[in-house]
Design an enzyme around this catalytic site. Structure first.
Site, short mmCIF file in Angstrom:
data_model
loop_
_atom_site.label_atom_id
_atom_site.label_comp_id
_atom_site.label_asym_id
_atom_site.label_seq_id
_atom_site.Cartn_x
_atom_site.Cartn_y
_atom_site.Cartn_z
N LYS A 183 -19.32 -40.42 -15.38
CA LYS A 183 -19.67 -39.06 -14.97
C LYS A 183 -18.44 -38.16 -15.07
O LYS A 183 -17.33 -38.57 -14.70
CB LYS A 183 -20.18 -39.11 -13.52
CG LYS A 183 -20.65 -37.79 -12.96
CD LYS A 183 -21.21 -37.99 -11.55
CE LYS A 183 -21.81 -36.70 -11.01
NZ LYS A 183 -22.46 -36.90 -9.70
N SER A 191 -27.24 -35.29 -9.26
CA SER A 191 -26.44 -34.62 -10.25
C SER A 191 -26.01 -35.51 -11.42
O SER A 191 -25.61 -34.98 -12.45
CB SER A 191 -25.18 -34.04 -9.59
OG SER A 191 -24.36 -35.07 -9.07
N SER A 208 -27.00 -38.34 -5.74
CA SER A 208 -26.76 -38.09 -7.16
C SER A 208 -26.78 -39.31 -8.07
O SER A 208 -26.85 -39.18 -9.28
CB SER A 208 -25.43 -37.38 -7.35
OG SER A 208 -25.62 -36.02 -7.07
#
Ligand code: GLN
Length: 474
Positions: free
Chosen positions: A78, A153, A177
């Site tokens: 990420k 996310s 997330s």
């Protein structure tokens, strides 16, 4: 089967038995990224050249017998996690040109044993969102249905794993997330207990909520990665000293006598999709058939979890984001004086949602409102923690849906931030309490969208919740 479709376990075996090399495995992932990323937008940065070099190195390690669990395995990270020498934007333009000089501890552990970094995944900027539509690099599409969001996310990481662009990914879960996008894309994602994995090198969002965890194709792979990244870190004082158990053994334990709690509030939420409820209820019956005892219970504070989360997280955000000022890191806007540097760099470098949270947090912490909002929310957070402590004296784990609904349409909720906040209803309680929670694929809707089931357990019960997850078969 193509090499990029392998699990970690399968890739390990293939590499060790010399069926293929890490360079071949890495090329298969890079080819898939080339083929699919234009459409899915799961990667902000792809490290083609360095990944191939790292794969070559890993192949040498394998020949020399320096073989670790993740040697030669290609993975993605990420973009809100720092990677040495590789641009890390956090999906916000304020860090568009930021190249960290160091790896986050969890990434360092993987790279040191010859894991191959493929690139950086798109996400909601700095982790702020539940649909991956708050990225300044465009939204991520759900690989199962391109009209749907990938979740957020960590939508880029979920899409990359689900679409076989990588073998696994490392992401961050402040309030869902990892779990919610895992559920939307049909993969496994775990938020570990707060303090189990080091947060050093993670771009901080809300420091008392942030956790780092893997996103994988199977529960077995989850155990493999957790084994390698968990543990005390001198660079993160909040990591716990407790020994890391052998997750692969714990994960294989059977369910006989296990007390599984089912909190009714997680099945009655507003907007709850009946297809999701049916799939999760069916899986709970299956757990019973496998020897678990099902105990229905109530957790009345569940309904306050979102309110608590959306006061405390923005408060911590407003403090943490002071460092992003156009001076210390990343991009600086053209400006005439100091104040102008701050305001223009932030105005153009942050998306709306990040600005909204900084404003809400600053408000909640300001004198006159601190007692009414921040302090009150902290008190209710304590009550939520106690609610979990109470139920965990009667049950071993809790089983719930991960999200009230499957992946929603791109643009469907983006105009109304409150709608997106409400999507976190089942994932925010564990975040407030700092307990581990895993999302595992449990079935799908009639239109073929994945449905995730969440298992929560007491602090440091990662092995236990993985063992339950391992018994969920679609
Ligand atoms: N939906 C949550 C939020 O927007 C998820 C945050 C996270 O886990 N990074 O705050």
């Amino acid at each position: 089967m193509k090499l990029n479709e392998l699990t970690i376990k399968e890739a390990q075996e293939g590499l060790r038995n010399k069926k293929f090399t890490s360079v071949e495995l890495t090329k298969a992932c890079l080819d898939r990224i080339k083929e699919r990323n234009v459409e899915l937008n799961a990667f902000i940065t792809v490290c083609e050249e360095t990944a191939l070099k790292e794969a070559q190195n890993a192949d040498e390690m394998l020949v020399e017998g320096k073989i670790f669990p993740l040697t030669g395995i290609p993975f993605a990270v990420k973009d809100a996690i720092c990677t040495a020498g590789v641009r890390s934007t956090g999906a916000a333009k304020v860090l568009d040109n930021y190249i960290p000089p160091y790896d986050a501890t969890v990434i360092k552990k993987i790279r040191e044993q010859g894991g191959v970094l493929l690139g950086k995944n798109n996400c909601d900027a700095f982790g702020h969102g539940a649909s991956n539509e708050n990225s300044m690099y465009g939204p991520v599409k759900n690989p199962i249905n391109l009209d749907k969001v990938a979740g957020g996310s960590s939508g880029g990481s979920a899409a990359a794993v689900a679409d076989n662009m990588c073998i696994f990914a490392i992401a961050e879960d402040t309030g869902g997330s990892i779990r919610q996008p895992a559920s939307f894309c049909g993969i496994v994602g775990m938020r570990p207990s707060y303090g189990r994995n080091s947060r050093f090198g993670i771009m901080p969002m809300a420091s008392s909520f942030d956790t780092v965890g893997p996103m994988t194709k199977t529960v077995e792979d989850m155990a493999i990665v957790m084994q390698e990244i968990a543990g005390k870190d001198a660079l993160d004082a909040t990591t716990v000293p407790d020994l890391v158990p052998t997750y692969n053994d714990e994960m294989k334990k059977d369910l006989t006598g296990l007390r599984v709690g089912v909190p009714q509030e997680y099945f009655e939420a507003e907007g709850m999709d009946s297809e999701v409820r049916d799939v999760v209820e069916k899986q709970i019956k299956n757990l019973e058939k496998r020897g678990a005892e099902i105990i229905y219970l109530s957790m009345p504070l569940t309904k306050y979890a979102i309110a608590v989360y959306y006061v405390l997280v923005p408060s911590e955000v407003s403090s943490n984001f002071g460092r992003l000022d156009g001076i210390r890191y990343g991009m600086r806007a053209d400006a005439k004086d100091l104040f102008d540097v701050y305001s223009k760099s932030r105005a153009s470098g942050f998306p709306e949602e990040v600005k909204r949270r900084i404003l809400i947090g600053t408000y909640a912490l300001s004198s006159g409102y601190y007692e009414a909002y921040y302090k009150k929310a902290q008190q209710v957070r304590t009550l939520i923690c106690r609610d979990f402590d109470r139920v965990f004296s009667d049950v071993d784990v809790l089983v719930t849906p991960t999200s009230p609904f499957a992946a929603f349409g791109l643009g469907e909720k983006s105009a109304d931030p409150l709608q997106l906040y409400l999507a976190d209803i089942f994932v925010s309680p564990a975040a407030s309490a700092g307990i581990p929670a895993i999302s595992v694929p449990a079935g799908e809707t009639k239109s073929g969208l994945p449905i995730g089931l969440q298992i929560m357990g007491p602090k440091l019960s990662e092995g236990l919740i993985m063992s339950v997850a391992n018994n969920i078969k679609k």
